[in-house]
Design a protein around this motif. Structure first.
Motif, PDB file in Angstrom:
ATOM      1  N   ALA A   1      -2.394 -41.437 -29.758  1.00 47.42           N
ATOM      2  CA  ALA A   1      -1.799 -40.667 -30.863  1.00 47.42           C
ATOM      3  C   ALA A   1      -2.852 -39.796 -31.539  1.00 47.42           C
ATOM      4  O   ALA A   1      -2.560 -38.679 -31.972  1.00 47.42           O
ATOM      5  CB  ALA A   1      -1.154 -41.614 -31.871  1.00 47.42           C
ATOM      6  N   THR A   2      -4.086 -40.296 -31.597  1.00 48.48           N
ATOM      7  CA  THR A   2      -5.169 -39.511 -32.203  1.00 48.48           C
ATOM      8  C   THR A   2      -5.469 -38.271 -31.372  1.00 48.48           C
ATOM      9  O   THR A   2      -5.633 -37.176 -31.924  1.00 48.48           O
ATOM     10  CB  THR A   2      -6.438 -40.380 -32.334  1.00 48.48           C
ATOM     11  OG1 THR A   2      -6.114 -41.568 -33.055  1.00 48.48           O
ATOM     12  CG2 THR A   2      -7.539 -39.638 -33.052  1.00 48.48           C
ATOM     13  N   ASP A   3      -5.535 -38.430 -30.058  1.00 50.28           N
ATOM     14  CA  ASP A   3      -5.790 -37.283 -29.185  1.00 50.28           C
ATOM     15  C   ASP A   3      -4.675 -36.246 -29.294  1.00 50.28           C
ATOM     16  O   ASP A   3      -4.931 -35.039 -29.325  1.00 50.28           O
ATOM     17  CB  ASP A   3      -5.921 -37.737 -27.733  1.00 50.28           C
ATOM     18  CG  ASP A   3      -7.148 -38.597 -27.487  1.00 50.28           C
ATOM     19  OD1 ASP A   3      -8.111 -38.508 -28.284  1.00 50.28           O
ATOM     20  OD2 ASP A   3      -7.141 -39.363 -26.500  1.00 50.28           O
ATOM     21  N   LYS A   4      -3.443 -36.716 -29.376  1.00 47.66           N
ATOM     22  CA  LYS A   4      -2.319 -35.798 -29.524  1.00 47.66           C
ATOM     23  C   LYS A   4      -2.381 -35.047 -30.848  1.00 47.66           C
ATOM     24  O   LYS A   4      -2.086 -33.858 -30.916  1.00 47.66           O
ATOM     25  CB  LYS A   4      -1.003 -36.557 -29.420  1.00 47.66           C
ATOM     26  CG  LYS A   4      -0.699 -37.044 -28.023  1.00 47.66           C
ATOM     27  CD  LYS A   4       0.605 -37.819 -27.984  1.00 47.66           C
ATOM     28  CE  LYS A   4       0.852 -38.395 -26.602  1.00 47.66           C
ATOM     29  NZ  LYS A   4       2.069 -39.202 -26.548  1.00 47.66           N
ATOM     30  N   GLN A   5      -2.791 -35.739 -31.916  1.00 44.60           N
ATOM     31  CA  GLN A   5      -2.878 -35.092 -33.217  1.00 44.60           C
ATOM     32  C   GLN A   5      -4.005 -34.065 -33.251  1.00 44.60           C
ATOM     33  O   GLN A   5      -3.860 -32.997 -33.846  1.00 44.60           O
ATOM     34  CB  GLN A   5      -3.059 -36.129 -34.325  1.00 44.60           C
ATOM     35  CG  GLN A   5      -3.041 -35.557 -35.721  1.00 44.60           C
ATOM     36  CD  GLN A   5      -1.726 -34.865 -36.060  1.00 44.60           C
ATOM     37  OE1 GLN A   5      -0.665 -35.266 -35.601  1.00 44.60           O
ATOM     38  NE2 GLN A   5      -1.803 -33.819 -36.859  1.00 44.60           N
ATOM     39  N   VAL A   6      -5.124 -34.362 -32.601  1.00 46.17           N
ATOM     40  CA  VAL A   6      -6.233 -33.405 -32.526  1.00 46.17           C
ATOM     41  C   VAL A   6      -5.781 -32.161 -31.756  1.00 46.17           C
ATOM     42  O   VAL A   6      -6.063 -31.026 -32.162  1.00 46.17           O
ATOM     43  CB  VAL A   6      -7.478 -34.048 -31.879  1.00 46.17           C
ATOM     44  CG1 VAL A   6      -8.524 -33.002 -31.534  1.00 46.17           C
ATOM     45  CG2 VAL A   6      -8.071 -35.103 -32.794  1.00 46.17           C
ATOM     46  N   ALA A   7      -5.069 -32.373 -30.655  1.00 42.13           N
ATOM     47  CA  ALA A   7      -4.555 -31.241 -29.880  1.00 42.13           C
ATOM     48  C   ALA A   7      -3.555 -30.429 -30.695  1.00 42.13           C
ATOM     49  O   ALA A   7      -3.581 -29.195 -30.680  1.00 42.13           O
ATOM     50  CB  ALA A   7      -3.913 -31.744 -28.592  1.00 42.13           C
TER      51      ALA A   7
END
Length: 97
Positions: free
Chosen positions: A3-9
């Motif tokens: 979820a963190t990677d998706k939010q950064v993207a």
């Protein structure tokens, strides 16, 4: 992806979308500004430096820049806040009840 990677993207895509869409619209409504110059103008405006070497002359250009500033002031902080919440949930120091 986490979820963190998706939010950064999502944050990166939001910022680049604001920059490129605003630059394209400025280049469209202003007669004497190229896309490169409008891209430079938008980046300088978002970074709050505002050198003043380029600025919109038409009323529609001023409205576009105003909407770009308002949208970046609303969208970017809310997405950064969500990213911060996701990072806090992954912290090893988080209090678990």
């Amino acid at each position: 992806l986490s979820a963190t990677d998706k939010q950064v993207a999502q944050l990166g895509l939001t910022i680049s979308s604001i920059i490129f869409i605003s630059a394209g619209l400025i280049e469209l409504v202003e007669d004497d500004i190229s896309f490169g110059e409008s891209l430079y103008f938008i980046v300088v405006t978002i970074s709050t430096v505002g050198y003043g070497d380029y600025s919109p002359v038409s009323g529609s250009g001023m409205i576009i820049v105003s909407l770009m500033i308002i949208s970046s002031l609303i969208l970017v902080p809310s997405q950064v806040n969500h990213l911060q919440e996701l990072l806090a949930m992954k912290s090893p120091y988080r209090y678990i009840s």
